[in-house]
Design a protein around this motif. Structure first.
Motif, mmCIF file in Angstrom:
data_model
loop_
_atom_site.group_PDB
_atom_site.id
_atom_site.type_symbol
_atom_site.label_atom_id
_atom_site.label_comp_id
_atom_site.label_asym_id
_atom_site.label_seq_id
_atom_site.Cartn_x
_atom_site.Cartn_y
_atom_site.Cartn_z
ATOM 1 N N CYS A 130 -32.870 -11.516 10.212
ATOM 2 C CA CYS A 130 -32.114 -10.760 9.123
ATOM 3 C C CYS A 130 -31.759 -12.058 8.218
ATOM 4 C CB CYS A 130 -30.577 -10.354 9.932
ATOM 5 S SG CYS A 130 -30.820 -8.902 10.611
ATOM 6 N N TRP A 131 -32.560 -13.182 8.024
ATOM 7 C CA TRP A 131 -32.117 -14.296 7.071
ATOM 8 C C TRP A 131 -33.551 -14.799 6.562
ATOM 9 C CZ3 TRP A 131 -27.286 -15.670 6.033
ATOM 10 C CH2 TRP A 131 -26.148 -14.936 6.706
ATOM 11 N N SER A 132 -33.285 -15.327 5.290
ATOM 12 C CA SER A 132 -34.297 -15.659 4.630
ATOM 13 C C SER A 132 -34.692 -17.214 5.458
ATOM 14 C CB SER A 132 -33.986 -16.121 3.180
ATOM 15 O OG SER A 132 -33.763 -14.796 2.421
ATOM 16 N N SER B 90 -18.625 -9.105 13.808
ATOM 17 C CA SER B 90 -18.803 -8.256 15.058
ATOM 18 C C SER B 90 -20.509 -7.699 14.996
ATOM 19 C CB SER B 90 -17.965 -7.285 14.900
ATOM 20 O OG SER B 90 -18.298 -6.318 14.037
ATOM 21 N N MET B 91 -21.152 -8.113 13.858
ATOM 22 C CA MET B 91 -22.557 -7.284 13.581
ATOM 23 C C MET B 91 -23.484 -8.467 14.309
ATOM 24 S SD MET B 91 -22.246 -5.943 9.927
ATOM 25 C CE MET B 91 -23.976 -5.470 9.816
ATOM 26 N N ASP B 92 -23.615 -8.118 15.800
ATOM 27 C CA ASP B 92 -24.354 -9.165 16.405
ATOM 28 C C ASP B 92 -25.859 -9.216 15.826
ATOM 29 O OD1 ASP B 92 -22.260 -9.538 18.178
ATOM 30 O OD2 ASP B 92 -23.248 -8.180 19.800
ATOM 31 N N VAL B 93 -26.308 -8.096 15.303
ATOM 32 C CA VAL B 93 -27.659 -8.199 14.895
ATOM 33 C C VAL B 93 -28.105 -9.127 13.766
ATOM 34 C CG1 VAL B 93 -27.477 -6.602 12.894
ATOM 35 C CG2 VAL B 93 -29.523 -6.688 13.982
ATOM 36 N N LEU B 94 -26.757 -9.495 12.954
ATOM 37 C CA LEU B 94 -26.937 -10.644 12.085
ATOM 38 C C LEU B 94 -26.998 -12.002 12.502
ATOM 39 C CD1 LEU B 94 -24.241 -9.298 9.319
ATOM 40 C CD2 LEU B 94 -26.907 -8.748 9.573
ATOM 41 N N ARG B 95 -26.974 -12.282 13.849
ATOM 42 C CA ARG B 95 -27.238 -13.583 14.327
ATOM 43 C C ARG B 95 -28.728 -13.770 14.713
ATOM 44 N NH1 ARG B 95 -22.603 -14.027 19.156
ATOM 45 N NH2 ARG B 95 -20.936 -13.259 18.091
ATOM 46 N N ASP B 96 -29.320 -12.830 14.331
ATOM 47 C CA ASP B 96 -31.001 -12.676 14.335
ATOM 48 C C ASP B 96 -31.614 -13.271 13.342
ATOM 49 O OD1 ASP B 96 -33.755 -11.774 14.406
ATOM 50 O OD2 ASP B 96 -33.346 -10.797 16.362
ATOM 51 N N SER C 91 -32.193 -11.958 4.492
ATOM 52 C CA SER C 91 -33.328 -11.275 4.224
ATOM 53 C C SER C 91 -33.336 -9.998 3.921
ATOM 54 C CB SER C 91 -34.167 -11.469 5.482
ATOM 55 O OG SER C 91 -33.860 -10.627 6.498
ATOM 56 N N PRO C 92 -34.346 -9.260 3.178
ATOM 57 C CA PRO C 92 -34.189 -7.950 2.946
ATOM 58 C C PRO C 92 -33.495 -7.022 4.147
ATOM 59 C CG PRO C 92 -36.362 -8.581 2.096
ATOM 60 C CD PRO C 92 -35.713 -9.919 2.975
ATOM 61 N N GLU C 93 -33.956 -7.303 5.419
ATOM 62 C CA GLU C 93 -33.548 -6.641 6.689
ATOM 63 C C GLU C 93 -32.097 -6.980 6.816
ATOM 64 O OE1 GLU C 93 -33.617 -4.220 10.278
ATOM 65 O OE2 GLU C 93 -34.758 -4.479 8.285
ATOM 66 N N GLY C 94 -31.499 -7.952 6.485
ATOM 67 C CA GLY C 94 -30.176 -8.283 6.518
ATOM 68 C C GLY C 94 -29.368 -7.605 5.359
#
Length: 257
Positions: A168-170, A159-165, A177-180
């Motif tokens: 947030c991934w290497s 449900s964390m929609d931001v993790l579809r960005d 990624s660090p942000e994720g």
């Protein structure tokens, strides 16, 4: 209401928990578990943290090897994340996988430890991994049932929609990624009721510019050649990225040491 205080935290799992994609200044993996431990350590004297996770491990390996080692440390908090590598394999029986996780959580709760679980991220935006979406969704529902059954905490990454960005991934699209990792750490602390740790929803990310179809195909092709092909090659040879890797923090020690 004051949040609980934990003094002995053990993390078990695969590359997600080991912290691949997020590095300390010395080049060793950091990740959400280290970040969460750093926050928890400021709330308890004598806080000890162990991270037994190793990249590439299947759930059976996590539960058969890492879980007993974690129990030997007599933790009062254990995070368990596993099954992602299993779900990438087409023949995986999701019900059997979830039953194994349920047994592991039951053992940890019987030992008196609080437990944090993690649903899988929605892979809808991945050209290849989205083929596992149905299996991941089913596993998530069974994980939620396990959390209710045993009184465990759960971080609902689906449900964390931001993790579809993709920010947030290497670049390998398999590890955060660090942000994720930062956002997952804050989500874990939120699930535990830790106050004033920060909000994983912030800052809100501005939409990425849309890629043309040609640019997207080129991007996907480069990714497949650089990351997907080596991953498939290891699987065909029966090898794992974690075959020669040991746990980075096998025993409880103060954060930062």
């Amino acid at each position: 209401m004051a949040s609980m205080v934990w003094t002995r935290y053990a993390a078990i799992g695969d590359s997600f928990t080991e912290g691949i994609g997020d590095l300390h200044p010395d080049g060793t993996p950091r990740g959400w578990a280290d970040r969460a431990a750093e926050a928890l350590s400021t709330r308890a004297e004598g806080f000890g943290y162990a991270n037994l996770a190793v990249r590439g491990k299947l759930l059976d390996q996590i539960l058969d090897v890492q879980l007993p080692a974690a129990l030997a440390l007599k933790p009062d908090l254990v995070s368990v994340s596993g099954g992602g590598n299993d779900l990438l394999r087409p023949g995986t029986d999701v019900d059997v996988l979830a039953a194994r996780m349920d047994e592991g959580v039951a053992r940890l709760r019987a030992a008196g430890a609080d437990v944090v679980l993690f649903t899988g991220v929605d892979p809808a935006g991945s050209a290849v991994i989205r083929r596992t979406r149905g299996r991941v969704a089913l596993f998530n529902e069974l994980l939620r049932a396990t959390a209710v059954r045993h009184g465990a905490h759960i971080v609902d990454q689906w449900s964390m929609d931001v993790l579809r960005d993709w920010r947030c991934w290497s670049i390998d699209r398999l590890h955060m990624s660090p942000e994720g990792h930062r956002r997952v750490a804050l989500a874990m602390l939120e699930s535990l009721g830790v106050q004033d740790a920060g909000d994983w929803r912030e800052p809100e990310l501005a939409p990425l510019p849309a890629l043309s179809r040609g640019a997207r195909l080129l991007f996907d092709a480069r990714w497949a050649r650089g990351y997907l092909a080596p991953w498939i090659g290891r699987r065909l040879r029966g090898r794992s990225s974690g075959d020669l890797v040991t746990a980075k923090r096998p025993g409880l020690s103060p954060v930062g040491k």
